[in-house]
Write a protein that holds these residues in place. Structure first.
Motif, PDB file in Angstrom:
ATOM      1  N   UNK A   1     -82.344  10.910   8.654  1.00 23.44           N
ATOM      2  CA  UNK A   1     -82.218  10.374   7.301  1.00 23.44           C
ATOM      3  C   UNK A   1     -82.717  11.435   6.330  1.00 23.44           C
TER       4      UNK A   1
ATOM      5  N   UNK B   1     -90.555  15.312  10.650  1.00 25.57           N
ATOM      6  CA  UNK B   1     -90.249  15.466   9.233  1.00 25.57           C
ATOM      7  C   UNK B   1     -89.947  16.922   8.942  1.00 25.57           C
TER       8      UNK B   1
ATOM      9  N   UNK C   1     -89.196  11.889  15.703  1.00 23.79           N
ATOM     10  CA  UNK C   1     -90.295  11.627  14.772  1.00 23.79           C
ATOM     11  C   UNK C   1     -90.758  12.920  14.118  1.00 23.79           C
TER      12      UNK C   1
ATOM     13  N   UNK D   1     -83.783  12.239   2.003  1.00 22.08           N
ATOM     14  CA  UNK D   1     -83.899  11.784   0.616  1.00 22.08           C
ATOM     15  C   UNK D   1     -84.261  12.982  -0.260  1.00 22.08           C
ATOM     16  N   UNK D   2     -83.856  12.914  -1.503  1.00 24.64           N
ATOM     17  CA  UNK D   2     -84.109  14.002  -2.451  1.00 24.64           C
ATOM     18  C   UNK D   2     -85.554  13.993  -2.915  1.00 24.64           C
ATOM     19  N   UNK D   3     -86.082  15.189  -3.148  1.00 22.47           N
ATOM     20  CA  UNK D   3     -87.408  15.364  -3.739  1.00 22.47           C
ATOM     21  C   UNK D   3     -87.314  16.466  -4.793  1.00 22.47           C
ATOM     22  N   UNK D   4     -88.357  16.628  -5.585  1.00 24.57           N
ATOM     23  CA  UNK D   4     -88.318  17.649  -6.643  1.00 24.57           C
ATOM     24  C   UNK D   4     -88.025  19.033  -6.097  1.00 24.57           C
ATOM     25  N   UNK D   5     -88.563  19.332  -4.952  1.00 21.97           N
ATOM     26  CA  UNK D   5     -88.412  20.673  -4.380  1.00 21.97           C
ATOM     27  C   UNK D   5     -87.152  20.808  -3.539  1.00 21.97           C
TER      28      UNK D   5
ATOM     29  N   UNK E   1     -88.796   6.200   5.097  1.00 22.40           N
ATOM     30  CA  UNK E   1     -88.230   6.364   6.436  1.00 22.40           C
ATOM     31  C   UNK E   1     -88.803   5.355   7.432  1.00 22.40           C
ATOM     32  N   UNK E   2     -90.111   5.149   7.359  1.00 24.27           N
ATOM     33  CA  UNK E   2     -90.748   4.265   8.327  1.00 24.27           C
ATOM     34  C   UNK E   2     -92.039   3.685   7.754  1.00 24.27           C
TER      35      UNK E   2
ATOM     36  N   UNK F   1     -93.595   1.486  12.898  1.00 23.81           N
ATOM     37  CA  UNK F   1     -94.642   1.840  13.847  1.00 23.81           C
ATOM     38  C   UNK F   1     -95.723   0.795  13.637  1.00 23.81           C
TER      39      UNK F   1
ATOM     40  N   UNK G   1     -94.867  12.914  -3.740  1.00 28.63           N
ATOM     41  CA  UNK G   1     -93.460  12.764  -3.394  1.00 28.63           C
ATOM     42  C   UNK G   1     -92.886  11.541  -4.092  1.00 28.63           C
ATOM     43  N   UNK G   2     -91.581  11.436  -4.085  1.00 29.71           N
ATOM     44  CA  UNK G   2     -90.935  10.296  -4.735  1.00 29.71           C
ATOM     45  C   UNK G   2     -91.283   8.982  -4.025  1.00 29.71           C
ATOM     46  N   UNK G   3     -91.598   9.085  -2.752  1.00 30.06           N
ATOM     47  CA  UNK G   3     -91.999   7.925  -1.943  1.00 30.06           C
ATOM     48  C   UNK G   3     -93.010   8.404  -0.912  1.00 30.06           C
ATOM     49  N   UNK G   4     -93.880   7.535  -0.456  1.00 33.82           N
ATOM     50  CA  UNK G   4     -94.857   7.984   0.549  1.00 33.82           C
ATOM     51  C   UNK G   4     -94.184   8.337   1.871  1.00 33.82           C
ATOM     52  N   UNK G   5     -94.774   9.302   2.549  1.00 34.73           N
ATOM     53  CA  UNK G   5     -94.322   9.616   3.908  1.00 34.73           C
ATOM     54  C   UNK G   5     -94.971   8.665   4.895  1.00 34.73           C
TER      55      UNK G   5
ATOM     56  N   UNK H   1     -92.034   1.700  17.159  1.00 30.11           N
ATOM     57  CA  UNK H   1     -93.001   2.505  17.882  1.00 30.11           C
ATOM     58  C   UNK H   1     -94.307   1.700  17.968  1.00 30.11           C
TER      59      UNK H   1
ATOM     60  N   UNK I   1     -85.841  13.240   7.957  1.00 28.52           N
ATOM     61  CA  UNK I   1     -86.643  12.634   9.005  1.00 28.52           C
ATOM     62  C   UNK I   1     -85.757  12.322  10.195  1.00 28.52           C
TER      63      UNK I   1
ATOM     64  N   UNK J   1     -96.301  18.892  -1.133  1.00 26.11           N
ATOM     65  CA  UNK J   1     -96.842  17.601  -0.712  1.00 26.11           C
ATOM     66  C   UNK J   1     -98.037  17.195  -1.558  1.00 26.11           C
TER      67      UNK J   1
ATOM     68  N   UNK K   1     -82.703  -0.279   8.333  1.00 24.74           N
ATOM     69  CA  UNK K   1     -82.778   1.119   8.743  1.00 24.74           C
ATOM     70  C   UNK K   1     -84.137   1.755   8.508  1.00 24.74           C
TER      71      UNK K   1
ATOM     72  N   UNK L   1     -85.666   1.193  16.169  1.00 26.37           N
ATOM     73  CA  UNK L   1     -86.774   2.140  16.074  1.00 26.37           C
ATOM     74  C   UNK L   1     -88.053   1.340  15.845  1.00 26.37           C
TER      75      UNK L   1
END
Lengths: 392, 120
Positions: free
Chosen positions: B36, B54, B52, B38-42, A63-64, A93, A12-16, A116, B47, A8, A89, A114
């Motif tokens: 859902x 991860x 809720x 998604x791919x990551x480097x590791x 995801x959200x 929140x 990451x490829x996208x923010x959580x 929240x 999710x 982490x 999809x 979804x």
């Protein structure tokens, strides 16, 4: 958990956790508002621009979203935006003061797959809450919570920024949440936005921090948005991330499309780009600021402390907006590791209490021309990140 | 190459089905409801929007199983492309199932009756 943490920290490829402030418009004027909200900016993103952004989020596998403001329900296309996200999809929140959350709105929210809802409330009594959020805001928040419950919305939250005023009301807040079938969510006060002016007055003292830590251990079902990880230095780690996620797993998009490292670092030094000039994916993956943040050891000056692996030096924004070195300890460090004020305290970016045509914060600098100030990322002795690791 | 699963929150998903077979690799799988990925480097991140939660998946294999994740093919069909042994993939599938991320397609599995409810 080392592998998890390292994965982490490297980004990451996208923010959580993507916070998206839809508008600076707000009908309250909370003392601690992190975005100094009040009046909208004419350049705020409209529905068409928001839809394009949501398409990008979908393509990135986000995801959200954590939608905020201002009061997000005051954005003229609020439902258009969250319903489009829902259709793609993408979970929503959102934080609200509840003043516009009537029965019809609650039923519309209940129809989403979804969504929240986090209703902000900063005390278990009107006296404590309204002293921060304004007269009548307590009753209005409870009205919103009742509307949500009546509409059958599941999993609503009462979201509390814990202060000296509310720390003694945690039991009452839990009771209040259960009355509406809601969960309690506690978050940390940071000296961002208008909170810069009342931080010293409202922030918890050492004894109150210890009480909160014990309380969170006793009631792990309380959500915290991972905002109290600096308290892990007291002992066992609280659930969730134990390091600052700014630019690594977290970022903020403001109402005019500027992207910052986190919701509490709204300042040119932490501006990574603008979705008006670059795709969000490009900013997230390539901005110099974000690449720097992911490459650095957080609070490297704290590495010799035996609690470092649990707290990683605490909150970046709290250090920044109190004039501390970002290499050093959180000003609320429970180990009392010193990190004296070393630079002039940066002021918040702007105040939206009045109608101001501000537009994008920086110039239209392209991604890669980060506004990250080297001054902020140097230690007290002027060393660079790499030089100072393990040597303070 | 054995995958590992680490959740950022406590608790794991529930198994909704039981299966009778020698190897999980023979089954067809799909993402569990509300999940859902998604791919990551590791590896990948999953999710679960209902819980809720991860979950980080430290396995480069999982990101390369699109047919499996869509329930298109049995894992055995995709083994050759991964360089995994059957035992390794079996172990990975078990972890993902235990974590509530994947589940076998309903037609090959028997629902587990919940206390006080009838079998579905």
């Amino acid at each position: 958990m080392t592998i998890v943490r390292d994965a982490l920290m490297e980004g990451l490829s996208s923010p959580l956790c993507l916070t998206w402030e839809l508008t600076w418009a707000c009908n309250l004027s909370c003392r601690h508002c992190l975005s100094s909200s009040g009046k909208p900016d004419p350049l705020e993103l409209d529905l068409q621009a928001c839809r394009r952004l949501l398409d990008d989020f979908r393509d990135m596998g986000i995801f959200y979203l954590n939608i905020g403001g201002g009061e997000p329900m005051m954005h003229p296309s609020f439902f258009g935006i969250i319903e489009y996200a829902d259709a793609l999809g993408i979970g929503v929140k959102f934080s609200t003061n509840g003043t516009r959350l009537n029965r019809e709105a609650a039923q519309r929210i209940a129809s989403l797959h979804y969504c929240d809802v986090q209703v902000s409330l900063d005390g278990a009594t009107a006296a404590v809450n309204d002293a921060i959020r304004g007269a009548g805001s307590y009753e209005r928040a409870l009205w919103a919570l009742q509307n949500l419950a009546d509409a059958g919305v599941q999993g609503s939250k009462i979201s509390v920024v814990v202060t000296k005023g509310s720390i003694g009301q945690l039991d009452e807040l839990r009771t209040l949440a259960s009355r509406f079938g809601a969960q309690l969510r506690l978050t940390r006060l940071r000296p961002s936005g208008r909170a810069q002016d009342c931080y010293e007055e409202l922030a918890l003292d050492d004894a109150q921090q210890r009480y909160l830590y014990e309380y969170l251990l006793r009631y792990p079902e309380i959500q915290t948005a991972d905002s109290f990880f600096h308290l892990n230095a007291l002992g066992a780690s609280l659930p969730g991330l134990n390091f600052c996620g700014a630019g690594r797993v977290v970022c903020l998009i403001d109402p005019v499309g500027d992207v910052y490292a986190c919701p509490f670092t709204i300042h040119p030094d932490f501006r990574a780009g603008s979705v008006r000039t670059d795709r969000f994916a490009t900013i997230w993956r390539s901005a110099e600021l974000f690449r720097d943040l992911r490459a650095q050891t957080p609070a490297a000056g704290c590495q010799r402390c035996d609690a470092y692996s649990r707290c990683h030096g605490g909150c970046l924004a709290t250090k920044f907006f109190t004039g501390r070195s970002l290499f050093g300890a959180d000003p609320s460090c429970v180990r009392a590791v010193g990190n004296p004020v070393s630079v002039p305290v940066p002021r918040r970016l702007s105040d939206h209490t009045r109608l101001v045509r501000r537009g994008s914060a920086g110039s239209s600098a392209a991604v890669g021309q980060s506004s990250l100030s080297s001054r902020r990322f140097r230690g007290v002795d002027g060393s660079s990140w790499g030089d100072i690791v393990g040597d303070v | 190459m054995t995958g590992s699963v680490a959740s950022t929150e406590s608790g794991v998903g529930e198994r909704r089905f039981r299966v009778t077979c020698d190897s999980l690799v023979e089954l067809r799988w799909r993402l569990a409801p509300h999940v859902q990925m998604r791919s990551e480097r590791f590896g990948a991140i999953a999710y679960n929007s209902r819980e809720q939660r991860l979950t980080l998946l430290h396995s480069s294999a999982i990101g390369h199983l699109p047919g499996l994740l869509l329930g298109v093919s049995a894992a055995a069909v995709e083994l050759s492309a991964l360089g995994l042994t059957r035992e390794q993939l079996d172990d990975l599938l078990a972890q993902l199932w235990n974590a509530g991320i994947l589940e076998p397609l309903a037609e090959v599995a028997q629902p587990i009756a919940q206390p006080g409810t009838e079998s579905q």
